[in-house]
Design a protein around this motif. Sequence first.
Motif, short mmCIF file in Angstrom:
data_model
loop_
_atom_site.label_atom_id
_atom_site.label_comp_id
_atom_site.label_asym_id
_atom_site.label_seq_id
_atom_site.Cartn_x
_atom_site.Cartn_y
_atom_site.Cartn_z
N ASN A 1 7.21 0.62 -0.18
CA ASN A 1 6.03 1.41 -0.45
C ASN A 1 5.17 0.84 -1.58
O ASN A 1 3.95 0.79 -1.47
N ASP A 2 5.81 0.38 -2.66
CA ASP A 2 5.03 -0.10 -3.80
C ASP A 2 4.22 -1.35 -3.46
O ASP A 2 3.13 -1.55 -3.97
N LYS B 1 6.57 -4.13 -7.40
CA LYS B 1 5.69 -4.45 -6.28
C LYS B 1 6.34 -5.42 -5.28
O LYS B 1 5.68 -5.90 -4.36
N GLY B 2 7.59 -5.73 -5.53
CA GLY B 2 8.31 -6.54 -4.55
C GLY B 2 8.18 -8.04 -4.74
O GLY B 2 8.68 -8.81 -3.92
N ALA C 1 -4.07 -7.86 -2.70
CA ALA C 1 -5.31 -7.27 -3.18
C ALA C 1 -5.34 -5.76 -2.91
O ALA C 1 -5.82 -4.99 -3.73
N ALA C 2 -4.81 -5.35 -1.77
CA ALA C 2 -4.93 -3.95 -1.38
C ALA C 2 -3.91 -3.06 -2.09
O ALA C 2 -4.05 -1.85 -2.11
N SER C 3 -2.85 -3.64 -2.62
CA SER C 3 -1.80 -2.79 -3.17
C SER C 3 -1.72 -2.84 -4.70
O SER C 3 -0.79 -2.33 -5.29
N LEU C 4 -2.69 -3.50 -5.35
CA LEU C 4 -2.70 -3.57 -6.81
C LEU C 4 -4.04 -3.09 -7.34
O LEU C 4 -5.09 -3.48 -6.81
#
Lengths: 174, 480
Positions: free
Chosen positions: A118-119, B398-399, B444-447
Amino acid sequence: MCKKENENFPCAADRRSFLNRLSLALAGLVGAAMSLPPIAYVLSPLLSKPRRKWRDVGGLGEFPIGETKLVKFQDATSTAWAGNTAMTGAWLRRIGEDQFIAFSVNCRHLGCPVRWVNDAKLFMCPCHGGVYYEDGAVAAGPPPEALARYPVRVVDGKVEVETSPIPLTTNDLV
Amino acid sequence: MKLIKSILGWLDDRSGFSDVVMPMLRHVVPDNARWWYVFGSATLCAFAVQVISGIALATTYVPGGEAAYESLLYITNEAPLGNLLRGMHYYGATAMVVLAIIHMTQVFLHAAYKYPRELNWMSGVVLLFVVLGMSFTGQLLRWDANGVWSVTVAAEMAGRAPLVGPVIAHAILGGETVGGSTLTRFFAIHVFVLPGLIFAGVGLHLWLVLRHGISEMPKVDEPVNPATYKEEYEARLEKTGVPFWPIAAWRDAVFSIVVMALIIGCALFFGPPALGTAPDPSDINANPMPDWYFWWYFAILSMLPPQLETFVILGLPVVGLLGLIVVPMFSNKGDRAPSRRPWAVGTVVFGFTALVVLTIYGYKKPWSPDFGVKPLPASLVASSDPAIIHGAELVHQKGCMYCHEVDGYGGHRGPGLSDIGQRLTQPELIIRINNGGYNMPSFAASLTAAELTDMVAFLETRSSSSVRKGSAPSGSHVTE
């Protein structure tokens, strides 16, 4: 042609070749009769496709908009002894009031179960490192195609996913 | 005593044991065969272990759906000797695969497949593939999460075949999905079809050994000439040959005892492979992995360029089988001594090196995300700046660390980040994280912009000097 060998076998060569062919033909027939039904039986799952079914995976209220949740439901065919092996998972995301996307959990590389991180907003596969974006498009690794999607609908406040075959890469039936 | 003797004498006379079987056992073999030739009989011994332990396991194993897993739990945890039997069956399978490969390697190095023993080799190659089929189907019968996903992977591989792919895939699954009809067909294949093929193949293989005789140790001055080989072989055997039973057979017996001791010893001390979680295809936390003898293939499938993949998945087994079968068609005469066959020796050395390297890779799975990675300890972050500390948290959260290693923490799919601050500038880091790169997703979309700033601030502190300052955990590999 017919050479008389003795009184009992007036036409030995013809008779032998006839009996030779007759025995071979009958043996072949016996072989076919005993093996065709079993072969057809083993292949019967190919002939009778199960009807697809809509499976209830929960009420609308269980799925906040924007969230991606794992849902579990039963396949279309369920032999009485299958138990939990007849279960299938899908990553279900609510994208609007009654709009959903259901991603198949099968990685398009070789079918391993992908996990939603998810993150990072990514689907990741533990087998050979396939990675997909939020919309299922390939982000990295060996998968040749985007994640497959299952049909979803909302009926009377219930979310339903349609059962589907396991998505096969390059031979898509979903 | 006398009565027993007369009964045995009667049985022998009517059955023809002394007349028919004893001459086979006493067939003349070269006296220089010695320890080189024990691997074939040891493979047969391992097969016998599999048949006997398999029958015993089949008396309690339930080959269907959910009950299979329950019966495996029962065999492993409750049934008297169940754990030992599962262990014997597992290590027996391991022994069979390993011994068959050693046996084949020895035959290849000594060119024993040359005239007139071409069919011995070909039947052996088919047997090897059937044995690999046994190990794959057997792994599935250990019907836990790994078993379910192994079937799925097999169906997906077959499903890539043009036109007939879906038909084969659904024949494998026993339907369009894994379900109640899946395991039962693998049980039938593992317990009836493939063992039947092995019995028939071993029968042919042994018959051919009797028909053509065991080959001698290769000698430089004795190349194979099909025109004269049989006469020369007979003549040499007449002079120096010994009866297999009992002059040569004792070595086979001794080696088989060693193999048995290893199988039972491993079963007792290491036990069978642990059962995974229940066979539920909706359980996505499975981490599918084949048994070790397929790790090399697992590695190949991970590292291939995607455009080649379908050809390799479908072609490699077929090319492997046909390629091995035709070996004696291309060279069935001439030198047998390894010293005169550098290409053969080279092939074996290359093949085994590739096998070992790929197997190690398959075990390490550097391409797989490390889902269990722990956050970086404060000692490694080594900063009191809140932005940098937050950045270090984000790199975990964030993986990033699923695929990138930082000072011994994290996966190995992508390049290590321990000295990334030296390799990339701040703008380069921002571009790379936003856009992604070869085999790296775009983030870009997840930060958020603030998150990106903190993350880059942390990454900029990573340099080889910071590695030396921080105390890396033991066993960690520090990027050079």
